[in-house]
Design a protein around this motif. Structure first.
Motif, short mmCIF file in Angstrom:
data_model
loop_
_atom_site.label_atom_id
_atom_site.label_comp_id
_atom_site.label_asym_id
_atom_site.label_seq_id
_atom_site.Cartn_x
_atom_site.Cartn_y
_atom_site.Cartn_z
N LEU A 1 -9.43 6.16 4.88
CA LEU A 1 -7.93 6.10 4.90
C LEU A 1 -7.09 5.09 3.95
N ASP A 2 -7.60 3.90 3.85
CA ASP A 2 -7.01 3.00 3.20
C ASP A 2 -7.47 3.14 1.78
N GLU B 1 -5.33 6.11 0.41
CA GLU B 1 -3.80 5.65 0.39
C GLU B 1 -3.82 4.88 -1.10
N TRP C 1 -4.07 7.58 -3.95
CA TRP C 1 -3.12 8.54 -3.98
C TRP C 1 -1.73 7.90 -4.67
N THR C 2 -1.54 6.64 -4.42
CA THR C 2 -0.30 5.93 -4.52
C THR C 2 -0.14 4.86 -5.38
N HIS D 1 -9.23 -0.77 -4.76
CA HIS D 1 -9.54 -0.76 -3.36
C HIS D 1 -10.63 -1.86 -3.27
N ARG E 1 1.68 11.58 -0.53
CA ARG E 1 0.26 11.99 -0.41
C ARG E 1 0.55 13.54 0.45
N VAL F 1 -1.97 13.51 6.43
CA VAL F 1 -3.29 13.29 6.99
C VAL F 1 -3.47 13.47 8.48
N ARG G 1 -2.25 5.47 12.30
CA ARG G 1 -2.69 5.80 10.89
C ARG G 1 -2.03 7.12 10.35
N ASP H 1 -0.60 11.39 10.08
CA ASP H 1 0.62 12.15 10.33
C ASP H 1 0.45 13.12 11.55
#
Length: 296
Positions: free
Chosen positions: A147-148, A151, A154-155, A161, A182, A185, A201, A203
């Motif tokens: 997930l990190d 993110e 995507w942004t 990372h 994004r 999720v 974390r 949505d």
């Protein structure tokens, strides 16, 4: 209520050539979302029983022995639909490389003009982890890092990372999702840690049909975690999955409609119905889908 259907992907319905016909017909019937699942292999002697009712004699549903690729299935559906959202319930997140995931998911979101809902879970089968070269231990932390990284990819511009599992060098990522910032999720799971992760974390929660007291009890864990994380609990979504299956008490369209009535009473606004366990083939699944729409 947004009512969704699982796309024909596994068991008797595993017919990639029929996905476009099914998806177009489902949207025409008025279904508001279309979904895929994720199974990688069906070991002859699995180390784990399917948590949805596996037994030593039948450790997982026989339907799992044939399973089409989720990305290809969603791409085919995206090409012939215009309004239905396209979701995953759910990808086994930790077994995927986040940089390859970001490329595939961004492409799907763009191909569907921003209709993608990304769904992840941890899975339940150790052999899927060993087959993909991923350790079973620490899978929760690995999902957190997926997930990190997503993110960031995507942004970020440039995107980068650095984590325990992956290092992604600062890079130009030309494609950006159609949805900003994004795609949504959604996370699955039925344990307190899984629901806490939803609250911190995600949505929303990919829920399953269960007694209302358990459903609401788990949901309260997500809401509390969201509040503690400084997020608005009211923004979290619940997508309730219903799997009609002989002998479960949810066998017919009328049974599903009764479940939908309960879901409405509980404030659930999104439901996914999976017909793989009751449909003989794709045409039969469409007949059942039409019956469900007529009954509901």
């Amino acid at each position: 209520m947004r009512l969704g259907l699982a796309l024909p992907q596994y068991g008797n319905l595993a017919d990639p050539a029929a996905v476009t016909r099914f998806a177009a017909a489902a949207e025409e019937l008025g279904f508001g979302s279309l979904w895929v699942g994720d199974r990688i292999l069906a070991p002859l002697e699995p180390s784990d029983l399917y948590p949805g009712g596996g037994t030593p004699e039948q450790p997982y549903p026989k339907e799992f022995e044939t399973f089409a690729d989720p990305f290809t299935t969603l791409a085919a559906a995206a090409a012939v639909t215009r309004t239905a959202r396209l979701g995953m319930s759910a990808l086994t997140g930790p077994v995927y490389s986040p940089v390859l995931l970001a490329r595939a998911l961004t492409s799907l979101d763009l191909a569907s003009a921003g209709r993608l809902d990304v769904g992840f879970g941890l899975g339940w089968l150790r052999e899927e982890y060993s087959a993909t070269g991923v350790p079973w231990a620490g899978r929760g932390n690995r999902l957190e890092e997926v997930l990190d990284a997503l993110e960031a990819l995507w942004t970020g511009d440039p995107a980068a990372h650095e984590g325990p599992q992956w290092r992604i060098a600062p890079s130009t990522i030309g494609l950006r999702p159609a949805q900003e910032p994004r795609p949504p999720v959604l996370l699955g799971g039925f344990s307190p840690p899984a629901l806490a992760r939803v609250g911190r974390r995600a949505d929303g929660w990919l829920a399953g049909w269960m007694p209302v007291e358990y459903l609401n009890g788990l949901w309260s864990v997500a809401l509390e975690a969201a509040e503690k994380a400084g997020r608005d609990p009211g923004e979290l979504r619940r997508v309730l999955r219903i799997n009609p299956r002989e002998g479960t008490g949810v066998d017919t369209a009328a049974d599903v409609v009764a479940c939908l009535d309960v879901a409405r009473e509980e404030g659930i606004t999104e439901v996914l119905v999976d017909l793989h366990y009751v449909a003989k083939d794709v045409d039969h699944a469409l007949e059942l889908a039409a019956e469900l729409r007529a009954a509901g």
